[in-house]
Design a protein around this motif. Sequence first.
Motif, PDB file in Angstrom:
ATOM      1  N   UNK A 139       0.815  -1.203   0.000  1.00 53.68           N
ATOM      2  CA  UNK A 139       0.000   0.000   0.000  1.00 53.68           C
ATOM      3  C   UNK A 139       0.855   1.262   0.000  1.00 53.68           C
ATOM      4  N   UNK A 140       2.088   1.165   0.492  1.00 51.95           N
ATOM      5  CA  UNK A 140       2.917   2.371   0.534  1.00 51.95           C
ATOM      6  C   UNK A 140       3.241   2.876  -0.862  1.00 51.95           C
ATOM      7  N   UNK A 141       3.280   1.976  -1.848  1.00 48.38           N
ATOM      8  CA  UNK A 141       3.541   2.437  -3.213  1.00 48.38           C
ATOM      9  C   UNK A 141       2.379   3.285  -3.732  1.00 48.38           C
ATOM     10  N   UNK A 142       1.157   2.978  -3.326  1.00 49.48           N
ATOM     11  CA  UNK A 142       0.002   3.805  -3.699  1.00 49.48           C
ATOM     12  C   UNK A 142       0.165   5.190  -3.086  1.00 49.48           C
ATOM     13  N   UNK A 143       0.515   5.243  -1.813  1.00 52.81           N
ATOM     14  CA  UNK A 143       0.694   6.520  -1.125  1.00 52.81           C
ATOM     15  C   UNK A 143       1.805   7.330  -1.796  1.00 52.81           C
ATOM     16  N   UNK A 144       2.924   6.674  -2.083  1.00 50.81           N
ATOM     17  CA  UNK A 144       4.048   7.372  -2.732  1.00 50.81           C
ATOM     18  C   UNK A 144       3.654   7.912  -4.103  1.00 50.81           C
ATOM     19  N   UNK A 145       2.972   7.089  -4.901  1.00 56.21           N
ATOM     20  CA  UNK A 145       2.555   7.499  -6.243  1.00 56.21           C
ATOM     21  C   UNK A 145       1.577   8.669  -6.179  1.00 56.21           C
ATOM     22  N   UNK A 146       0.580   8.563  -5.309  1.00 62.62           N
ATOM     23  CA  UNK A 146      -0.431   9.625  -5.200  1.00 62.62           C
ATOM     24  C   UNK A 146       0.192  10.903  -4.632  1.00 62.62           C
ATOM     25  N   UNK A 147       1.140  10.758  -3.712  1.00 59.73           N
ATOM     26  CA  UNK A 147       1.816  11.940  -3.171  1.00 59.73           C
ATOM     27  C   UNK A 147       2.515  12.711  -4.290  1.00 59.73           C
ATOM     28  N   UNK A 148       3.205  11.989  -5.163  1.00 61.40           N
ATOM     29  CA  UNK A 148       3.875  12.632  -6.301  1.00 61.40           C
ATOM     30  C   UNK A 148       2.871  13.331  -7.215  1.00 61.40           C
ATOM     31  N   UNK A 149       1.674  12.772  -7.341  1.00 59.92           N
ATOM     32  CA  UNK A 149       0.653  13.370  -8.211  1.00 59.92           C
ATOM     33  C   UNK A 149      -0.012  14.587  -7.580  1.00 59.92           C
ATOM     34  N   UNK A 150      -0.269  14.519  -6.280  1.00 58.73           N
ATOM     35  CA  UNK A 150      -1.033  15.589  -5.635  1.00 58.73           C
ATOM     36  C   UNK A 150      -0.148  16.769  -5.237  1.00 58.73           C
ATOM     37  N   UNK A 151       1.135  16.540  -4.988  1.00 63.21           N
ATOM     38  CA  UNK A 151       1.998  17.614  -4.481  1.00 63.21           C
ATOM     39  C   UNK A 151       2.038  18.849  -5.397  1.00 63.21           C
ATOM     40  N   UNK A 152       2.161  18.685  -6.729  1.00 64.07           N
ATOM     41  CA  UNK A 152       2.144  19.889  -7.589  1.00 64.07           C
ATOM     42  C   UNK A 152       0.823  20.671  -7.506  1.00 64.07           C
ATOM     43  N   UNK A 153      -0.283  19.959  -7.353  1.00 62.72           N
ATOM     44  CA  UNK A 153      -1.590  20.621  -7.213  1.00 62.72           C
ATOM     45  C   UNK A 153      -1.600  21.455  -5.934  1.00 62.72           C
ATOM     46  N   UNK A 154      -1.091  20.872  -4.855  1.00 60.43           N
ATOM     47  CA  UNK A 154      -1.068  21.561  -3.566  1.00 60.43           C
ATOM     48  C   UNK A 154      -0.081  22.726  -3.579  1.00 60.43           C
ATOM     49  N   UNK A 155       1.085  22.515  -4.183  1.00 62.42           N
ATOM     50  CA  UNK A 155       2.099  23.570  -4.244  1.00 62.42           C
ATOM     51  C   UNK A 155       1.581  24.803  -4.975  1.00 62.42           C
ATOM     52  N   UNK A 156       0.809  24.573  -6.037  1.00 67.90           N
ATOM     53  CA  UNK A 156       0.254  25.674  -6.830  1.00 67.90           C
ATOM     54  C   UNK A 156      -0.623  26.598  -5.990  1.00 67.90           C
ATOM     55  N   UNK A 157      -1.314  26.038  -5.001  1.00 64.03           N
ATOM     56  CA  UNK A 157      -2.238  26.809  -4.161  1.00 64.03           C
ATOM     57  C   UNK A 157      -1.686  27.099  -2.760  1.00 64.03           C
TER      58      UNK A 157
END
Length: 157
Positions: A1-19
């Motif tokens: 399950x940690x690979x899901x968390x790692x993958x999603x973290x990489x995807x969501x971080x740019x969205x969060x950084x933008x705001x």
Amino acid sequence: MSSVIETVTEMVQPILDEKNFELVDMEFVKEGKSWYLRVFIDKEGGIDIEECAYVSELLSEKLDSCDPDPIPQAYFLEVSSPGAERPLKKESDYERALGEYIHLSLYQAIDGEKQYEGVLEALTPETLTLKYRVKTRVKELTIERKNIAKARLAIQF
């Protein structure tokens, strides 16, 4: 399950950084027959429902466009605030909680107790100091951070 968390973290971080939003925590868990991907976000002054919906929409689009799918099973995506009892995970969380009322769960009991609630008085890289009440007396306890299983802000009653 940690690979899901790692993958999603990489995807969501740019969205969060933008705001200028902060990723507080993420979990991918099975409850009953259903899987849940929960993303907890925050910002200075607190996050609102429209901001959670914005992140949810963009993250959902990113996840749907991935090939291969990072989460092959069906799941529910939930993006929300960490709430009043925000978990303390990162060093910055602990620093921000200095002087605040917190709840600690310990791996090993201290004085026969594995859970404490009190005010976070001091913080070092190895320990934290908690001021707590036992009936009418105020006590202070220094706890090794490696003994902390979970920590979160708490609401004092």
